[in-house]
Design a protein around this motif. Structure first.
Motif, PDB file in Angstrom:
ATOM      1  N   GLN A 152       0.869  -1.174   0.000  1.00 13.86           N
ATOM      2  CA  GLN A 152       0.000   0.000   0.000  1.00 13.86           C
ATOM      3  C   GLN A 152       0.910   1.229   0.000  1.00 13.86           C
ATOM      4  OE1 GLN A 152      -2.129  -0.749   3.632  1.00 13.86           O
ATOM      5  NE2 GLN A 152      -3.648  -2.014   2.627  1.00 13.86           N
ATOM      6  N   CYS A 153       1.845   1.242  -0.923  1.00 17.97           N
ATOM      7  CA  CYS A 153       2.910   2.236  -0.928  1.00 17.97           C
ATOM      8  C   CYS A 153       2.419   3.616  -1.359  1.00 17.97           C
ATOM      9  CB  CYS A 153       4.028   1.797  -1.858  1.00 17.97           C
ATOM     10  SG  CYS A 153       4.644   0.149  -1.494  1.00 17.97           S
ATOM     11  N   CYS A 154       2.580   4.544  -0.464  1.00 13.58           N
ATOM     12  CA  CYS A 154       2.273   5.943  -0.733  1.00 13.58           C
ATOM     13  C   CYS A 154       2.987   6.751   0.342  1.00 13.58           C
ATOM     14  CB  CYS A 154       0.772   6.184  -0.691  1.00 13.58           C
ATOM     15  SG  CYS A 154       0.317   7.882  -1.097  1.00 13.58           S
ATOM     16  N   LEU A 155       3.866   7.655  -0.061  1.00  8.69           N
ATOM     17  CA  LEU A 155       4.618   8.450   0.903  1.00  8.69           C
ATOM     18  C   LEU A 155       3.871   9.733   1.243  1.00  8.69           C
ATOM     19  CD1 LEU A 155       8.222   8.140  -0.582  1.00  8.69           C
ATOM     20  CD2 LEU A 155       7.184   6.769   1.233  1.00  8.69           C
ATOM     21  N   ASP A 156       3.885  10.078   2.534  1.00 13.33           N
ATOM     22  CA  ASP A 156       3.280  11.340   2.947  1.00 13.33           C
ATOM     23  C   ASP A 156       4.295  12.466   2.758  1.00 13.33           C
ATOM     24  OD1 ASP A 156       5.056  11.262   5.110  1.00 13.33           O
ATOM     25  OD2 ASP A 156       3.506  10.869   6.608  1.00 13.33           O
ATOM     26  N   ASP A 157       3.986  13.660   3.228  1.00 15.92           N
ATOM     27  CA  ASP A 157       4.865  14.813   3.019  1.00 15.92           C
ATOM     28  C   ASP A 157       6.163  14.743   3.831  1.00 15.92           C
ATOM     29  OD1 ASP A 157       3.533  15.181   5.413  1.00 15.92           O
ATOM     30  OD2 ASP A 157       3.157  17.306   5.106  1.00 15.92           O
ATOM     31  N   GLN A 158       6.268  13.763   4.723  1.00 21.27           N
ATOM     32  CA  GLN A 158       7.501  13.558   5.489  1.00 21.27           C
ATOM     33  C   GLN A 158       8.250  12.323   4.987  1.00 21.27           C
ATOM     34  OE1 GLN A 158       5.727  13.338   9.411  1.00 21.27           O
ATOM     35  NE2 GLN A 158       6.304  15.468   9.820  1.00 21.27           N
ATOM     36  N   ASP A 159       7.890  11.823   3.810  1.00 18.67           N
ATOM     37  CA  ASP A 159       8.483  10.633   3.203  1.00 18.67           C
ATOM     38  C   ASP A 159       8.323   9.388   4.070  1.00 18.67           C
ATOM     39  OD1 ASP A 159       9.172  11.758   0.795  1.00 18.67           O
ATOM     40  OD2 ASP A 159      11.220  12.246   1.396  1.00 18.67           O
ATOM     41  N   ILE A 160       7.155   9.263   4.715  1.00 19.71           N
ATOM     42  CA  ILE A 160       6.818   8.067   5.491  1.00 19.71           C
ATOM     43  C   ILE A 160       5.734   7.321   4.724  1.00 19.71           C
ATOM     44  CG2 ILE A 160       5.863   7.176   7.645  1.00 19.71           C
ATOM     45  CD1 ILE A 160       6.934   9.728   9.018  1.00 19.71           C
ATOM     46  N   CYS A 161       5.956   6.022   4.520  1.00 19.77           N
ATOM     47  CA  CYS A 161       4.986   5.216   3.783  1.00 19.77           C
ATOM     48  C   CYS A 161       3.714   5.052   4.603  1.00 19.77           C
ATOM     49  CB  CYS A 161       5.588   3.844   3.462  1.00 19.77           C
ATOM     50  SG  CYS A 161       4.444   2.775   2.566  1.00 19.77           S
ATOM     51  N   LEU A 162       2.590   5.332   3.995  1.00 20.73           N
ATOM     52  CA  LEU A 162       1.305   5.202   4.668  1.00 20.73           C
ATOM     53  C   LEU A 162       0.931   3.740   4.895  1.00 20.73           C
ATOM     54  CD1 LEU A 162      -0.715   7.913   2.718  1.00 20.73           C
ATOM     55  CD2 LEU A 162       0.439   8.141   4.928  1.00 20.73           C
ATOM     56  N   GLY A 163       1.506   2.832   4.119  1.00 15.11           N
ATOM     57  CA  GLY A 163       1.199   1.416   4.256  1.00 15.11           C
ATOM     58  C   GLY A 163       1.978   0.732   5.362  1.00 15.11           C
ATOM     59  N   CYS A 164       3.312   0.902   5.357  1.00  4.95           N
ATOM     60  CA  CYS A 164       4.144   0.144   6.303  1.00  4.95           C
ATOM     61  C   CYS A 164       4.764   0.984   7.410  1.00  4.95           C
ATOM     62  CB  CYS A 164       5.241  -0.607   5.567  1.00  4.95           C
ATOM     63  SG  CYS A 164       6.542   0.435   4.855  1.00  4.95           S
ATOM     64  N   GLY A 165       4.792   2.293   7.249  1.00  5.80           N
ATOM     65  CA  GLY A 165       5.335   3.154   8.286  1.00  5.80           C
ATOM     66  C   GLY A 165       6.823   3.430   8.180  1.00  5.80           C
ATOM     67  N   ARG A 166       7.491   2.853   7.183  1.00  4.16           N
ATOM     68  CA  ARG A 166       8.919   3.111   7.030  1.00  4.16           C
ATOM     69  C   ARG A 166       9.151   4.451   6.351  1.00  4.16           C
ATOM     70  NH1 ARG A 166      11.086  -1.990   3.808  1.00  4.16           N
ATOM     71  NH2 ARG A 166       9.069  -1.709   2.812  1.00  4.16           N
ATOM     72  N   VAL A 167      10.257   5.102   6.718  1.00  3.39           N
ATOM     73  CA  VAL A 167      10.657   6.312   6.002  1.00  3.39           C
ATOM     74  C   VAL A 167      11.352   5.870   4.720  1.00  3.39           C
ATOM     75  CG1 VAL A 167      10.836   7.757   8.068  1.00  3.39           C
ATOM     76  CG2 VAL A 167      12.846   6.541   7.244  1.00  3.39           C
ATOM     77  N   LEU A 168      11.430   6.765   3.755  1.00  3.34           N
ATOM     78  CA  LEU A 168      11.992   6.428   2.452  1.00  3.34           C
ATOM     79  C   LEU A 168      13.383   5.816   2.579  1.00  3.34           C
ATOM     80  CD1 LEU A 168      11.864   6.403  -0.610  1.00  3.34           C
ATOM     81  CD2 LEU A 168      12.630   8.788  -0.589  1.00  3.34           C
ATOM     82  N   GLN A 169      14.238   6.370   3.423  1.00  2.00           N
ATOM     83  CA  GLN A 169      15.603   5.842   3.553  1.00  2.00           C
ATOM     84  C   GLN A 169      15.599   4.415   4.081  1.00  2.00           C
ATOM     85  OE1 GLN A 169      18.367   7.556   2.323  1.00  2.00           O
ATOM     86  NE2 GLN A 169      19.115   5.448   2.464  1.00  2.00           N
ATOM     87  N   GLU A 170      14.683   4.088   4.981  1.00  2.81           N
ATOM     88  CA  GLU A 170      14.587   2.721   5.484  1.00  2.81           C
ATOM     89  C   GLU A 170      14.151   1.755   4.382  1.00  2.81           C
ATOM     90  OE1 GLU A 170      13.466   3.729  10.136  1.00  2.81           O
ATOM     91  OE2 GLU A 170      11.838   3.472   8.682  1.00  2.81           O
ATOM     92  N   ILE A 171      13.259   2.199   3.525  1.00  3.52           N
ATOM     93  CA  ILE A 171      12.820   1.380   2.391  1.00  3.52           C
ATOM     94  C   ILE A 171      14.003   1.119   1.467  1.00  3.52           C
ATOM     95  CG2 ILE A 171      11.356   1.333   0.325  1.00  3.52           C
ATOM     96  CD1 ILE A 171       9.328   3.055   1.994  1.00  3.52           C
ATOM     97  N   LEU A 172      14.772   2.150   1.193  1.00  2.00           N
ATOM     98  CA  LEU A 172      15.926   2.014   0.308  1.00  2.00           C
ATOM     99  C   LEU A 172      17.013   1.141   0.926  1.00  2.00           C
ATOM    100  CD1 LEU A 172      16.184   5.711  -0.926  1.00  2.00           C
ATOM    101  CD2 LEU A 172      15.287   3.751  -2.193  1.00  2.00           C
ATOM    102  N   ASP A 173      17.186   1.211   2.239  1.00  2.00           N
ATOM    103  CA  ASP A 173      18.230   0.454   2.940  1.00  2.00           C
ATOM    104  C   ASP A 173      17.860  -1.009   3.174  1.00  2.00           C
ATOM    105  OD1 ASP A 173      19.671   2.808   3.113  1.00  2.00           O
ATOM    106  OD2 ASP A 173      19.214   3.150   5.233  1.00  2.00           O
ATOM    107  N   TRP A 174      16.592  -1.364   3.068  1.00  2.00           N
ATOM    108  CA  TRP A 174      16.114  -2.678   3.485  1.00  2.00           C
ATOM    109  C   TRP A 174      16.922  -3.829   2.867  1.00  2.00           C
ATOM    110  CZ3 TRP A 174      13.105  -4.228   7.314  1.00  2.00           C
ATOM    111  CH2 TRP A 174      12.715  -5.564   7.335  1.00  2.00           C
ATOM    112  N   GLY A 175      17.153  -3.804   1.592  1.00  2.00           N
ATOM    113  CA  GLY A 175      17.814  -4.916   0.904  1.00  2.00           C
ATOM    114  C   GLY A 175      19.220  -5.210   1.396  1.00  2.00           C
ATOM    115  N   SER A 176      19.933  -4.202   1.858  1.00  2.00           N
ATOM    116  CA  SER A 176      21.313  -4.405   2.308  1.00  2.00           C
ATOM    117  C   SER A 176      21.446  -4.404   3.830  1.00  2.00           C
ATOM    118  CB  SER A 176      22.219  -3.313   1.718  1.00  2.00           C
ATOM    119  OG  SER A 176      21.803  -2.035   2.164  1.00  2.00           O
ATOM    120  N   ALA A 177      20.345  -4.246   4.534  1.00  2.00           N
ATOM    121  CA  ALA A 177      20.381  -4.178   6.004  1.00  2.00           C
ATOM    122  C   ALA A 177      20.594  -5.561   6.605  1.00  2.00           C
ATOM    123  CB  ALA A 177      19.081  -3.576   6.526  1.00  2.00           C
ATOM    124  N   ASP A 178      21.330  -5.613   7.731  1.00  2.00           N
ATOM    125  CA  ASP A 178      21.483  -6.877   8.447  1.00  2.00           C
ATOM    126  C   ASP A 178      20.228  -7.121   9.292  1.00  2.00           C
ATOM    127  OD1 ASP A 178      21.737  -5.273  10.763  1.00  2.00           O
ATOM    128  OD2 ASP A 178      23.889  -5.592  10.925  1.00  2.00           O
TER     129      ASP A 178
END
Length: 69
Positions: free
Chosen positions: A21-47
């Motif tokens: 349910q991906c949609c970013l608000d004006d603070q770049d927080i996803c309305l579906g999962c609650g992650r900020v944009l940087q967390e979404i981008l970092d997910w694949g390489s995160a431990d």
């Protein structure tokens, strides 16, 4: 055979909190999962520890948005 070395599941894969349910608000927080944009981008390489931290922070943001203390 599953290992039970750590009861907190440190070695287990952490599932993505994405709810498709991906949609970013004006603070770049996803309305579906609650992650900020940087967390979404970092997910694949995160431990696993970082992924757990991201999930915890994202859940707290969703609860705050819903007014849950």
């Amino acid at each position: 055979m599953l290992s039970s070395k750590n009861s907190e599941g440190a070695g287990q894969e952490v599932a993505s909190p994405c709810r498709r349910q991906c949609c970013l608000d004006d603070q770049d927080i996803c309305l579906g999962c609650g992650r900020v944009l940087q967390e979404i981008l970092d997910w694949g390489s995160a431990d696993m520890a970082r992924k757990r931290a991201i999930c915890t922070a994202a859940e707290a943001r969703l609860q705050q948005r819903q007014g849950i203390p």
